[in-house]
Design an enzyme around this catalytic site. Sequence first.
Site, PDB file in Angstrom:
ATOM      1  N   ASP A   1      49.589  47.148  31.156  1.00  0.00           N
ATOM      2  CA  ASP A   1      48.261  46.551  31.009  1.00  0.00           C
ATOM      3  C   ASP A   1      47.229  47.104  31.992  1.00  0.00           C
ATOM      4  OD1 ASP A   1      48.965  44.974  28.924  1.00  0.00           O
ATOM      5  OD2 ASP A   1      49.011  43.092  30.022  1.00  0.00           O
TER       6      ASP A   1
ATOM      7  N   LYS B   1      41.716  39.022  32.420  1.00  0.00           N
ATOM      8  CA  LYS B   1      41.888  39.689  31.127  1.00  0.00           C
ATOM      9  C   LYS B   1      42.336  38.652  30.103  1.00  0.00           C
ATOM     10  CE  LYS B   1      45.754  41.786  30.372  1.00  0.00           C
ATOM     11  NZ  LYS B   1      46.309  40.984  29.235  1.00  0.00           N
TER      12      LYS B   1
ATOM     13  N   ILE C   1      46.738  36.198  32.240  1.00  0.00           N
ATOM     14  CA  ILE C   1      45.352  36.680  32.249  1.00  0.00           C
ATOM     15  C   ILE C   1      45.206  37.908  33.154  1.00  0.00           C
ATOM     16  CG2 ILE C   1      44.227  34.544  31.555  1.00  0.00           C
ATOM     17  CD1 ILE C   1      43.779  33.857  34.462  1.00  0.00           C
TER      18      ILE C   1
ATOM     19  N   PRO D   1      45.089  32.165  39.009  1.00  0.00           N
ATOM     20  CA  PRO D   1      46.478  31.778  39.209  1.00  0.00           C
ATOM     21  C   PRO D   1      47.425  32.926  38.860  1.00  0.00           C
ATOM     22  CG  PRO D   1      45.587  30.778  37.225  1.00  0.00           C
ATOM     23  CD  PRO D   1      44.440  31.412  37.925  1.00  0.00           C
TER      24      PRO D   1
END
Length: 285
Positions: free
Chosen positions: A136, A9, A93, A88
């Site tokens: 999120d 993301k 993200i 990672p």
Amino acid sequence: MPTEFAPAKINLTLHVTGQREDGYHLLDSLVMFADTGDLVEVVKSDASSLSVIGPEAAGVPSDTSNSILKTAHLQSGNATFRLTKNLPSSAGIGGGTADAAAAFRAMNPDTSFDPATLTPEDIAALTAQAEKLGADVPVCLFSKTAHMQGIGEDLTFYPDLPPLHAVLVNPRIPVSTPDVFQALKSKKNSPMPPIPGHFGKPDALIAWLAEQRNDLQRPAVTLFPEIGYTLRALEYSNGCKLARMSGSGATCFGLYETERFAQFAATRLAQLHPDWWVKSCILGG
């Protein structure tokens, strides 16, 4: 064995517009998803378990603290999961969040998660379930280009925005999201202007994005100077039109006019910084 893709993301913009009494920050963000990410495989079983493999598996918990098993608990079902970790961790993200969303989809194979086929009521119902796992998770559940507002639960989808060629770079430093938010001096900043309905070519979208912000970038760079160095490395790469941090960091992205420029930049950055995580990708969808 059903397999769900958990794409990275990318917060192309991230305006922090306020803070609720419960501590959650109010966000105004344009989000796109990459064609690189993790994989979540699942089979029904009598008990929930998780194994983690892949190049980024080190340090990823496989117990009930993992977001995938939290999702199984929320769904009141048991499943055996295998996570192939390519993104990672603590990277800005949505790695763990995307994994939770992928597990949610995998456990509901008969449900559509394409906003184009869902009613507003369907989207609201799925969002209400997903936000129990984290702010999120709703946007990652649908994994489509979206304007994300509130704490992440208010979504408007933009299927017609042009895809973007990008390079994702993480300098291999874990970043604490609470620490970055705490270092943000102003919690109430101007919102993002309305997103134009049609950009045509990618360079028009990139030009519009360049006028926007990530309000967490400055405090993150102050706390972690490596992020500033990463941004400069992207900015100086051939063909980079815009370099910015995603989310609360430490992953940064560069946007390029063509796939050729992006791939060349990724190859060169990986050569210059073999200890970094570097991926060329396409954003959109």
